[in-house]
Design a protein around this motif. Structure first.
Motif, PDB file in Angstrom:
ATOM      1  N   GLN A   1       0.818  -1.210   0.000  1.00 16.48           N
ATOM      2  CA  GLN A   1       0.000   0.000   0.000  1.00 16.48           C
ATOM      3  C   GLN A   1       0.855   1.266   0.000  1.00 16.48           C
ATOM      4  N   THR A   2       2.006   1.170   0.654  1.00 14.72           N
ATOM      5  CA  THR A   2       2.927   2.312   0.663  1.00 14.72           C
ATOM      6  C   THR A   2       3.389   2.629  -0.758  1.00 14.72           C
ATOM      7  N   TYR A   3       3.836   1.598  -1.470  1.00 12.54           N
ATOM      8  CA  TYR A   3       4.298   1.811  -2.849  1.00 12.54           C
ATOM      9  C   TYR A   3       3.142   2.270  -3.742  1.00 12.54           C
ATOM     10  N   PHE A   4       1.966   1.706  -3.535  1.00 19.02           N
ATOM     11  CA  PHE A   4       0.800   2.111  -4.328  1.00 19.02           C
ATOM     12  C   PHE A   4       0.487   3.581  -4.091  1.00 19.02           C
ATOM     13  N   SER A   5       0.604   4.026  -2.849  1.00 29.83           N
ATOM     14  CA  SER A   5       0.271   5.409  -2.495  1.00 29.83           C
ATOM     15  C   SER A   5       1.212   6.415  -3.136  1.00 29.83           C
ATOM     16  N   ILE A   6       2.461   6.009  -3.349  1.00 27.03           N
ATOM     17  CA  ILE A   6       3.422   6.938  -3.972  1.00 27.03           C
ATOM     18  C   ILE A   6       3.606   6.615  -5.460  1.00 27.03           C
TER      19      ILE A   6
ATOM     20  N   PRO B   1       3.666  -6.543  -7.637  1.00 29.40           N
ATOM     21  CA  PRO B   1       4.178  -7.872  -7.247  1.00 29.40           C
ATOM     22  C   PRO B   1       3.845  -8.233  -5.798  1.00 29.40           C
ATOM     23  N   LEU B   2       3.830  -7.235  -4.929  1.00 30.63           N
ATOM     24  CA  LEU B   2       3.509  -7.501  -3.526  1.00 30.63           C
ATOM     25  C   LEU B   2       2.038  -7.881  -3.362  1.00 30.63           C
ATOM     26  N   PHE B   3       1.164  -7.171  -4.083  1.00 28.47           N
ATOM     27  CA  PHE B   3      -0.256  -7.533  -4.044  1.00 28.47           C
ATOM     28  C   PHE B   3      -0.462  -8.943  -4.599  1.00 28.47           C
TER      29      PHE B   3
ATOM     30  N   LEU C   1      -2.180 -12.207  -2.787  1.00 30.40           N
ATOM     31  CA  LEU C   1      -3.251 -13.002  -3.377  1.00 30.40           C
ATOM     32  C   LEU C   1      -2.859 -14.483  -3.439  1.00 30.40           C
ATOM     33  N   ASP C   2      -1.606 -14.736  -3.781  1.00 26.87           N
ATOM     34  CA  ASP C   2      -1.122 -16.119  -3.835  1.00 26.87           C
ATOM     35  C   ASP C   2      -1.171 -16.781  -2.455  1.00 26.87           C
ATOM     36  N   LEU C   3      -1.022 -15.958  -1.423  1.00 31.71           N
ATOM     37  CA  LEU C   3      -1.073 -16.478  -0.057  1.00 31.71           C
ATOM     38  C   LEU C   3      -2.510 -16.594   0.454  1.00 31.71           C
TER      39      LEU C   3
END
Length: 215
Positions: free
Chosen positions: A185-190, A198-200, A204-206
Protein backbone atom coordinates in the motif's frame (compact mmCIF):
# COMPACT_ATOMS: atom_id res chain seq x y z
CA UNK A 1 2.49 -44.82 53.56
CA UNK A 2 -0.19 -46.78 51.70
CA UNK A 3 -2.66 -43.99 52.36
CA UNK A 4 -0.28 -41.42 50.91
CA UNK A 5 0.37 -43.56 47.84
CA UNK A 6 -3.35 -44.09 47.28
CA UNK A 7 -4.00 -40.39 47.67
CA UNK A 8 -1.26 -39.52 45.17
CA UNK A 9 -2.60 -42.06 42.68
CA UNK A 10 -6.13 -40.71 43.06
CA UNK A 11 -4.90 -37.16 42.46
CA UNK A 12 -2.93 -38.21 39.40
CA UNK A 13 -6.01 -39.93 38.04
CA UNK A 14 -8.18 -36.87 38.70
CA UNK A 15 -5.65 -34.62 36.94
CA UNK A 16 -5.63 -36.91 33.92
CA UNK A 17 -9.44 -36.96 33.81
CA UNK A 18 -9.72 -33.18 34.07
CA UNK A 19 -7.10 -32.67 31.35
CA UNK A 20 -9.00 -35.06 29.09
CA UNK A 21 -12.28 -33.24 29.70
CA UNK A 22 -10.63 -29.91 28.96
CA UNK A 23 -9.13 -31.28 25.74
CA UNK A 24 -12.59 -32.13 24.37
CA UNK A 25 -14.15 -28.84 25.43
CA UNK A 26 -15.94 -30.07 28.56
CA UNK A 27 -14.70 -27.11 30.58
CA UNK A 28 -17.23 -27.06 33.42
CA UNK A 29 -16.80 -30.79 34.00
CA UNK A 30 -13.02 -30.37 34.02
CA UNK A 31 -13.34 -27.58 36.57
CA UNK A 32 -15.57 -29.71 38.78
CA UNK A 33 -13.07 -32.57 38.78
CA UNK A 34 -10.14 -30.24 39.44
CA UNK A 35 -11.92 -28.44 42.28
CA UNK A 36 -12.47 -31.82 43.93
CA UNK A 37 -8.73 -32.14 44.47
CA UNK A 38 -7.81 -30.88 47.95
CA UNK A 39 -4.54 -29.31 46.94
CA UNK A 40 -3.32 -25.71 46.89
CA UNK A 41 -0.44 -26.36 44.49
CA UNK A 42 0.65 -24.28 41.53
CA UNK A 43 -0.43 -27.10 39.22
CA UNK A 44 -4.03 -26.93 40.47
CA UNK A 45 -4.32 -23.14 40.28
CA UNK A 46 -2.71 -23.09 36.83
CA UNK A 47 -5.21 -25.60 35.49
CA UNK A 48 -8.19 -23.92 37.13
CA UNK A 49 -7.13 -20.54 35.75
CA UNK A 50 -6.88 -22.04 32.25
CA UNK A 51 -10.12 -24.00 32.50
CA UNK A 52 -12.12 -21.09 33.89
CA UNK A 53 -10.81 -18.75 31.21
CA UNK A 54 -11.80 -21.23 28.52
CA UNK A 55 -15.25 -21.56 30.10
CA UNK A 56 -15.70 -17.78 30.13
CA UNK A 57 -15.51 -17.54 33.93
CA UNK A 58 -13.12 -14.60 33.90
CA UNK A 59 -13.61 -13.64 37.55
CA UNK A 60 -12.76 -17.16 38.75
CA UNK A 61 -9.85 -17.36 36.32
CA UNK A 62 -8.48 -14.09 37.72
CA UNK A 63 -8.68 -15.44 41.27
CA UNK A 64 -6.60 -18.47 40.36
CA UNK A 65 -4.06 -16.42 38.40
CA UNK A 66 -3.62 -14.18 41.42
CA UNK A 67 -3.19 -17.14 43.78
CA UNK A 68 -0.73 -18.73 41.38
CA UNK A 69 1.38 -15.57 41.23
CA UNK A 70 1.26 -15.31 45.02
CA UNK A 71 2.68 -18.82 45.23
CA UNK A 72 5.31 -18.10 42.58
CA UNK A 73 5.80 -14.47 41.46
CA UNK A 74 8.46 -15.57 38.96
CA UNK A 75 5.98 -17.33 36.66
CA UNK A 76 6.34 -14.92 33.74
CA UNK A 77 4.12 -16.81 31.30
CA UNK A 78 1.40 -16.89 33.93
CA UNK A 79 1.75 -13.14 34.47
CA UNK A 80 1.44 -12.56 30.72
CA UNK A 81 -1.66 -14.75 30.49
CA UNK A 82 -3.19 -12.96 33.48
CA UNK A 83 -2.42 -9.59 31.91
CA UNK A 84 -4.09 -10.64 28.66
CA UNK A 85 -7.14 -11.79 30.58
CA UNK A 86 -7.33 -8.41 32.31
CA UNK A 87 -7.18 -6.70 28.92
CA UNK A 88 -9.85 -8.98 27.49
CA UNK A 89 -12.18 -8.19 30.39
CA UNK A 90 -11.60 -4.45 30.09
CA UNK A 91 -9.52 -4.03 33.23
CA UNK A 92 -6.96 -1.97 31.37
CA UNK A 93 -5.56 0.00 34.31
CA UNK A 94 -4.90 -3.17 36.28
CA UNK A 95 -3.33 -4.82 33.23
CA UNK A 96 -1.14 -1.78 32.63
CA UNK A 97 -0.01 -1.85 36.25
CA UNK A 98 0.93 -5.51 35.92
CA UNK A 99 2.97 -5.03 32.74
CA UNK A 100 4.51 -1.84 34.10
CA UNK A 101 5.76 -3.85 37.07
CA UNK A 102 7.16 -6.46 34.70
CA UNK A 103 9.01 -3.85 32.61
CA UNK A 104 10.58 -2.52 35.80
CA UNK A 105 11.70 -6.01 36.83
CA UNK A 106 12.79 -7.07 33.34
CA UNK A 107 13.75 -3.90 31.46
CA UNK A 108 15.32 -5.83 28.57
CA UNK A 109 12.17 -7.82 27.78
CA UNK A 110 10.70 -6.27 24.63
CA UNK A 111 7.39 -8.11 24.84
CA UNK A 112 6.43 -6.54 28.16
CA UNK A 113 6.76 -3.07 26.60
CA UNK A 114 4.74 -4.27 23.63
CA UNK A 115 1.93 -5.48 25.88
CA UNK A 116 1.88 -2.11 27.63
CA UNK A 117 1.80 -0.39 24.24
CA UNK A 118 -1.26 -2.40 23.21
CA UNK A 119 -2.99 -1.38 26.42
CA UNK A 120 -2.08 2.29 26.03
CA UNK A 121 -3.37 2.23 22.46
CA UNK A 122 -6.71 0.86 23.70
CA UNK A 123 -6.75 3.69 26.24
CA UNK A 124 -6.04 6.15 23.41
CA UNK A 125 -2.90 7.21 25.22
CA UNK A 126 -0.18 8.60 22.96
CA UNK A 127 2.43 6.90 25.14
CA UNK A 128 1.62 3.77 23.15
CA UNK A 129 3.81 4.87 20.26
CA UNK A 130 6.82 5.56 22.46
CA UNK A 131 6.36 2.08 23.92
CA UNK A 132 6.15 0.51 20.45
CA UNK A 133 9.37 2.30 19.53
CA UNK A 134 11.03 1.12 22.73
CA UNK A 135 9.94 -2.40 21.87
CA UNK A 136 11.78 -2.38 18.55
CA UNK A 137 14.77 -0.69 20.16
CA UNK A 138 15.06 -3.81 22.31
CA UNK A 139 14.03 -6.21 19.54
CA UNK A 140 14.47 -4.80 16.05
CA UNK A 141 12.58 -7.76 14.54
CA UNK A 142 9.48 -7.57 16.77
CA UNK A 143 6.72 -8.23 14.24
CA UNK A 144 3.79 -6.86 16.22
CA UNK A 145 5.43 -3.55 17.10
CA UNK A 146 6.83 -3.05 13.60
CA UNK A 147 3.39 -3.61 12.09
CA UNK A 148 1.78 -1.12 14.47
CA UNK A 149 4.41 1.52 13.73
CA UNK A 150 4.46 0.95 9.96
CA UNK A 151 0.66 1.07 9.83
CA UNK A 152 0.60 4.35 11.73
CA UNK A 153 3.24 5.84 9.44
CA UNK A 154 1.20 4.84 6.39
CA UNK A 155 -2.03 6.27 7.80
CA UNK A 156 -0.22 9.57 8.41
CA UNK A 157 1.28 9.54 4.89
CA UNK A 158 4.84 9.25 6.15
CA UNK A 159 5.61 6.85 3.34
CA UNK A 160 9.38 6.71 3.70
CA UNK A 161 9.12 5.58 7.30
CA UNK A 162 6.28 3.16 6.49
CA UNK A 163 8.60 1.56 3.94
CA UNK A 164 11.52 1.45 6.38
CA UNK A 165 9.62 -0.24 9.19
CA UNK A 166 7.82 -2.66 6.87
CA UNK A 167 11.09 -3.78 5.32
CA UNK A 168 12.69 -4.08 8.74
CA UNK A 169 10.05 -6.59 9.77
CA UNK A 170 10.04 -8.43 6.46
CA UNK A 171 13.79 -9.00 6.65
CA UNK A 172 13.11 -11.22 9.65
CA UNK A 173 9.84 -12.71 8.39
CA UNK A 174 9.28 -12.35 4.62
CA UNK A 175 5.87 -14.04 4.87
CA UNK A 176 4.32 -11.57 7.31
CA UNK A 177 1.18 -10.73 5.34
CA UNK A 178 0.39 -7.68 7.47
CA UNK A 179 3.73 -6.07 6.69
CA UNK A 180 3.54 -7.14 3.04
CA UNK A 181 0.20 -5.36 2.86
CA UNK A 182 1.60 -2.20 4.44
CA UNK A 183 4.55 -2.16 2.05
CA UNK A 184 2.35 -2.81 -0.98
CA UNK A 185 0.00 0.00 0.00
CA UNK A 186 2.93 2.31 0.66
CA UNK A 187 4.30 1.81 -2.85
CA UNK A 188 0.80 2.11 -4.33
CA UNK A 189 0.27 5.41 -2.49
CA UNK A 190 3.42 6.94 -3.97
CA UNK A 191 2.58 5.50 -7.42
CA UNK A 192 5.44 3.00 -7.37
CA UNK A 193 3.22 0.49 -9.15
CA UNK A 194 6.07 -1.71 -10.38
CA UNK A 195 6.93 -2.34 -6.75
CA UNK A 196 3.39 -2.54 -5.36
CA UNK A 197 1.80 -4.92 -7.90
CA UNK A 198 4.18 -7.87 -7.25
CA UNK A 199 3.51 -7.50 -3.53
CA UNK A 200 -0.26 -7.53 -4.04
CA UNK A 201 0.18 -10.63 -6.20
CA UNK A 202 2.13 -12.34 -3.42
CA UNK A 203 -0.68 -11.55 -1.00
CA UNK A 204 -3.25 -13.00 -3.38
CA UNK A 205 -1.12 -16.12 -3.83
CA UNK A 206 -1.07 -16.48 -0.06
CA UNK A 207 -4.87 -16.44 -0.07
CA UNK A 208 -5.17 -12.97 1.42
CA UNK A 209 -7.82 -10.44 0.61
CA UNK A 210 -6.59 -6.92 0.04
CA UNK A 211 -8.37 -4.56 2.44
CA UNK A 212 -6.75 -1.18 2.09
CA UNK A 213 -6.09 0.96 5.13
CA UNK A 214 -7.97 4.29 4.83
CA UNK A 215 -5.43 6.95 3.95
Amino acid sequence: MLILVAKAEAQTSALAISDSLYAVGEYEEAIEVMEGISDNSERIHQSLAKYNWAAGNSARASEHYEKLLELNPKRLLTAIDYGKLLVKTGKLSKADSLFSSLTNKYPENANFYYQRALIKEKQQDSLAWALYMHTIALDKTHQGALYKIAREELKNRRYTMAEVFSKQGLEANPDNVSLLSILAQTYFSIKEYRKSIPLFEILLDLGQELPLIPI
